[in-house]
Design an enzyme around this catalytic site. Structure first.
Site, PDB file in Angstrom:
ATOM      1  N   GLU A  14     -33.118 -16.736  52.006  1.00 45.62           N
ATOM      2  CA  GLU A  14     -33.185 -16.709  53.454  1.00 45.62           C
ATOM      3  C   GLU A  14     -33.996 -15.487  53.828  1.00 45.62           C
ATOM      4  O   GLU A  14     -33.508 -14.360  53.791  1.00 45.62           O
ATOM      5  CB  GLU A  14     -31.792 -16.621  54.084  1.00 45.62           C
ATOM      6  CG  GLU A  14     -31.841 -16.840  55.587  1.00 45.62           C
ATOM      7  CD  GLU A  14     -31.372 -15.647  56.415  1.00 45.62           C
ATOM      8  OE1 GLU A  14     -31.070 -15.859  57.592  1.00 45.62           O
ATOM      9  OE2 GLU A  14     -31.329 -14.526  55.918  1.00 45.62           O
ATOM     10  N   ASP A  41     -28.509 -14.723  51.365  1.00 51.46           N
ATOM     11  CA  ASP A  41     -28.669 -14.327  52.760  1.00 51.46           C
ATOM     12  C   ASP A  41     -29.351 -12.967  52.853  1.00 51.46           C
ATOM     13  O   ASP A  41     -29.076 -12.079  52.065  1.00 51.46           O
ATOM     14  CB  ASP A  41     -27.268 -14.258  53.389  1.00 51.46           C
ATOM     15  CG  ASP A  41     -27.334 -14.290  54.888  1.00 51.46           C
ATOM     16  OD1 ASP A  41     -27.714 -15.344  55.417  1.00 51.46           O
ATOM     17  OD2 ASP A  41     -27.033 -13.265  55.518  1.00 51.46           O
TER      18      ASP A  41
END
Lengths: 604, 459
Positions: A289, A247
């Site tokens: 991401e 992330d």
């Protein structure tokens, strides 16, 4: 000072009493004792296959929303494991679980307070190993999110860092005496944060945070932080997990005079992560991401000379809003443009593509004009807007039009990249825009028309979010059981399409070439893959218009080949000298395999 | 072969007289063909199939026009070439060789090699490297010429009706290439030759844009979407075209700027205005004589034209596209591209090559938006309330996209609406031309230009 009497223990805030967690004890040199992989049973491995992620159909499932085994109103890992037969039947290859770590849940679990413990609501590390085992037994892999950039401020590391600046964790976060450094870094959550620095009264200094102020950024300049995070990767990989979605990767490092995004040091650390995977856990994947333009995202695949040496996969963000725009415009150019602007990626890499996920329809990556357009088209109700996106599920976004849902899924399953489905979209679940924040698309999975939609046997008042009960999308009509009993349901259709996709390596591994045509409402492309002397060539034709359309495709190089429609096996007329004429119903699509002409097999 | 190429054509003259009027590109369909004779004929390929290159002179009503003909000769004409058959002589089928991919591949190879062959000069542009041995196919639906596509790479336009001198299409494309203009299909080569000592352009090779869709198809997809909604305005529907129209305006302005930079520009005063308005009035006289429906608008038209004559400021002139409309622009993944810089095919060569106001191109595009908006209404049963509603929507669509086009143009050059009087006159002149064309060819479309004239003149 650590461990001294009367001291607040660094794990005080966690609520993890009775299960293994970080900070249960402290070593003599002041280090927190953390759970080790050896403390747990390990899951059986998924079958070996280096390229699995390029062919896989991913399925994003929220543990909280899928199935509740403990009747407490919240989905859990044992509940997810109990639905594994369904996922195997559907044909998905890999589950993507958003974070299930211990967390105060101030950012949907992306505020992790212990990387080595499971949120008690969801179960335990042992339960997770059970999920892995049940999945691997069925040939399904599992990846999860890992937030590298920051932790929750409740993480024992942060608690130790703020209370003991000279201790082993004193330098784990980015501290400053004022809030003046790195002024060129933008503030990401403009709605809630006014600065990337927040003053900590305990330590008497400011700490750096690119996201919420309760999520302090880890200090990657500190080699101990890098080692600690690599050990977090190893912990879960040892247990048997198949990979991570990393992330917020662009923000790991800071550097004065830059916007503190995509810095070279960040790529160096990702190469270290990749090396751990390649050396110690081959076959596992890293998915980046990075919500950026594709030409910038490719940097996260790493060096193309060696087939990529950072992340194996990255999400292709701008494609998704362009799909919606193209269908509204009845014109292929929003899609064609973005695909033409998408650079080639290293040989060992793959895009991840999606229609919807647990976040909003992401509009960060479209121009202002396009953003205005998307708002105007998809969010006539201002409550549907959040931050910079739109909170809808696929079915309501498409006015519950079955043809459009099929068209969008057909494009998702045939465009270059590995498709990521979002739980519930396979039965056309609706959303609940009256729930706050992003919860509208996170309501319980609808399994049956029974109490709580078969999601939980708890008291209906206890459920974490109300099941969708509206007259169109409510669980009494829209549920897995009803879809299973109806052979023409969207669920059966989705399953068949996934099955067809799996029969053709061209979808996952093949080259992509757009086939132009004079009809702007038609998006046609060809996927080709050759291996061991055999070629798989698939032509996909999509009608983006709600009206029937003709198209003439120039397939001259395949003269003599016979297109065979993939869902029914019907042989279409052979490709001849002239352009190949097709007609498509409104929002219709075709998938053809091009095969060498042979006799039809009629009796002589 | 026993006969010379010239003899072959001469012997085919009667067959050609029958065949020519069936060809889309033949400009003289409205008059009988009196005679056909070869003015040039050479053999490009001997044997079977054989390929002849020739220019024929076609006499009609005292006019003599020259057309390019590529003639194939085969003992046995394969079935897929049946549609190209012209006639048979000496047991050889004679046919339109542009349809024969076995023969047309040669043209690309000759251009790639830069050869002079049988008196024809096959050239490639400086720096252009061409792939050869590509499979060719003829393009369907083309109006005045015949084009061949090679692979997915190149398109060769074979000019049918020939003009003396270098074809403006080639001249302007070459000029735009020197400016690295992004809004054209790059010119890559040409086939030139001479007739009676004068240079003639037989063909032009360009980069083919396989992903392109033409502006007319794009615009009518948007109109279709709007008409299906009924209760929504053009800025509210998914198919809104204004963004595309604005980018198209920008592209046209950039092409104009590049043409001016490459070939120069000038400034004209009242002389040009007088000549321009005289021509408008003459055209109006002629059309009034044959289309009585136009009579109601005569006064409005004449005063709009004369208003342009009164303009005092100088008029900027330069080379322009000359026949710009939505069918002459292509949307590619990289943006809008303008094609076919030949100018209005019916206009005399001198006019096509002269410096003219770029507002002519703007006016042409504005007319085209009107056409696109109204095309779905053509043939609708009249008078119903629903039709009125659609008419209102069509007008809204046209207004929104005409404005967006001008906005885009104004972002890159002077706003064409600054010259409202001249722009109006040019638009009306174009509409008068359309009235004549529709009257002669598509009477059911006549209402489109007539209603525009009524609206613009306020009559």
């Amino acid at each position: 000072m650590s461990g001294s009497a009367g001291e607040v223990k660094p794990d005080a805030a966690l609520g993890l009493e009775g299960i293994p967690h970080t900070g249960e004890g402290v070593t003599s040199d002041g280090h927190l004792i953390e759970p080790q992989a050896e403390d747990f049973r390990h899951a059986r491995q998924a079958p070996e296959d280096a390229d699995w992620f390029k062919r896989a159909v991913f399925y994003e499932v929220l543990v909280r929303a899928f199935a509740d085994s403990s009747s407490d109103g919240t989905g859990d890992l044992r509940g997810l494991a109990s639905r594994m037969d369904y996922l195997q039947w559907l044909g998905v290859d890999c589950l993507w679980l958003p974070p299930f770590y211990a967390s105060p849940l101030r950012d949907g679990g992306y505020d992790i307070s212990d990387f080595r413990a499971v949120l008690p609501d969801f179960g335990t590390v042992d339960d997770f190993v059970y999920v892995l085992d049940e999945a691997h037994r069925r040939g399904i892999r599992v990846i999860t999110d890992l937030v590298l950039n920051h932790t929750s401020d409740a993480h024992p590391w942060f608690q130790a860092s703020r209370s003991d600046p000279d201790g082993p964790y004193g330098d784990f976060y980015v501290w400053g005496d004022d809030d003046q450094k790195y002024p060129d870094a933008r503030i990401i959550f403009v709605d809630t944060e006014s600065s990337n620095w927040t003053y900590d009264p305990v330590r008497g200094q400011f700490y750096w945070h690119r996201f919420f102020s309760h999520q302090p950024d880890l200090n990657y300049e500190n080699p101990e932080v890098q080692e600690a995070m690599l050990d977090v990767l190893r912990f879960w990989l040892d247990l048997g997990i198949d990979g991570f979605r990393l992330d917020a990767v662009p923000y790991l490092f800071e550097q004065e005079g830059t916007n503190c995004e995509n810095l070279p040091h960040t790529h160096e650390f990702l190469k270290k992560c990749r090396k751990v995977v390649d050396d110690e856990f081959p076959g596992r994947v890293l998915l980046a991401e990075a919500n950026q333009w594709p030409s910038d995202v490719v940097a996260y695949f790493g060096d193309p000379e060696v087939g990529g040496d950072e992340c194996h996969m990255a999400f292709h963000f701008p494609l998704m809003p362009r799909l919606f725009m193209a269908v509204r415009r009845e014109n292929r150019f929003p899609i064609s443009e973005i695909l033409a602007q998408t650079p080639a990626i290293p040989a060992g890499c793959q895009w991840g593509i999606f229609l919807r996920n647990h976040d909003e329809l992401t509009l960060e990556m479209v121009t202002d004009d396009e953003r205005d357009y998307m708002y105007a088209e998809y969010a006539k109700d201002p409550r549907m807007k959040a931050n910079i996106g739109i909170r809808r599920r696929l079915a309501p976004l498409l006015d519950n039009d079955r043809n459009q849902q099929e068209l969008f899924n057909a494009m998702l399953l045939s465009l270059p990249g590995s498709p990521v489905l979002y739980y519930g979209d396979e039965i056309g679940m609706g959303d609940n825009i009256w729930l706050g924040d992003r919860d509208g698309v996170r309501t319980p999975m609808q399994w049956t028309p029974d109490r709580n939609a078969g999601f939980s046997s708890c008291d209906p008042n206890r459920i974490y979010l109300p099941v969708n009960a509206d007259p169109v999308y409510g669980y009494q009509a829209v549920n897995v059981e009803a879809h299973l009993n109806n052979n023409s349901s969207l669920l059966h259709w989705t399953r068949r399409m996934i099955e067809v996709r799996k029969q053709h390596p061209a979808f996952g591994l093949g080259d992509f070439t757009e086939l132009g045509s004079s009809n702007p409402s038609i998006l046609a492309y060809i996927r080709t893959y050759s291996a061991d002397g055999a070629a798989d060539t698939v032509v996909c034709v999509n009608n983006l218009s709600r009206f029937p359309q003709p198209v003439e495709l120039h397939l001259g190089e395949f003269e003599g080949c016979v297109p065979v429609e993939l869902t029914g096996g019907v042989r279409f007329p052979a490709i001849g000298e002239l352009p190949y004429l097709l007609t498509l119903p409104g929002h219709g699509f075709y998938w053809f395999q091009l095969t060498a002409a042979t006799d039809e097999g009629e009796a002589p | 072969m026993t006969s010379s190429p010239t003899e072959v054509i001469t012997e085919l003259a009667d067959a050609l007289r029958e065949w020519l009027p069936t060809q889309r590109w033949f400009a003289g369909k409205d008059r009988p063909v009196e005679s056909v004779r070869p003015v040039h004929a050479v053999s490009l390929v001997d044997g079977d199939p054989a390929l002849l290159h020739s220019v024929i002179e076609v006499r009609q009503n005292g006019s003599a026009d020259r057309y390019q003909l590529l003639l194939g000769l085969r003992a046995d004409l394969p079935e897929h070439l049946g549609h190209a058959w012209i006639g048979t002589r000496a047991q050889l089928a004679c046919y339109d060789a542009t349809q024969d991919t076995e023969l047309t591949g040669l043209l690309l190879d000759l251009i790639a090699r830069g050869e002079t062959h049988a008196g024809l000069d096959f050239q490639h542009e400086p720096g252009a490297e061409l792939e050869i041995a590509l499979r060719s196919r003829p393009v369907g639906a083309e109006q005045s010429n015949t084009s061949l596509v090679y692979g997915h790479h190149y398109i060769l336009k074979l000019f049918r009706k020939l003009v003396t001198g270098t074809n403006p299409d080639l001249t302007l494309h070459r000029a735009l290439r020197t400016q690295r203009c992004e809004h054209i299909a790059e010119p890559l080569g040409a086939i030139q030759g001479s007739l009676n000592g004068e240079e003639v352009t037989f063909g032009m090779l360009q980069r083919f844009l396989p992903d392109a869709a033409d502006g007319w198809a794009m615009a009518t997809a948007s109109v279709r979407d709007l008409m299906a909604e009924g209760d929504l305005h053009p800025d509210e529907v998914g198919g809104d075209f204004a963004g595309e129209a604005r980018r198209l305006g920008q592209a046209v302005a950039e092409v104009h700027a590049d043409l001016a930079a490459a070939l120069g520009s000038g400034s004209e005063g009242s002389d040009l205005l007088d000549r321009t308005v005289d021509a408008m009035q003459r055209r109006l006289d002629a059309v009034l004589a044959s289309v009585p429906e136009l009579g109601a608008h005569e006064a409005g038209l004449r005063s709009a034209f004369d208003a342009a004559r009164e303009l005092s400021e100088p008029i900027a002139v330069q080379h322009i596209h000359g026949d710009l409309h939505l069918g002459q622009v292509l949307r590619t993944v990289l943006g809008w591209v303008l094609i076919d810089f030949e100018g209005e095919p019916a206009a005399p060569a001198a006019e096509r090559l002269s410096l003219r106001s770029p507002l002519r191109d703007v006016a042409g595009m504005l007319r085209s938006f009107d056409y696109a908006a109204h095309q779905l209404l053509v043939g609708h049963p009249g008078g119903s309330g629903a039709e009125d509603q659609l008419t209102v929507r069509a007008l809204e669509w046209a207004r929104r996209n005409r404005d967006a086009f001008c906005d885009g143009y104004a972002e890159k050059a002077e706003d064409p609406r600054e010259h409202a009087v001249l722009l109006r006159a040019l638009e009306l002149d174009k509409a008068v031309y359309e009235v004549a064309y529709e009257h002669g060819n598509r009477p059911e479309w006549l209402a489109v230009p007539l209603s525009s004239i009524a609206r613009i003149t306020g009559s």
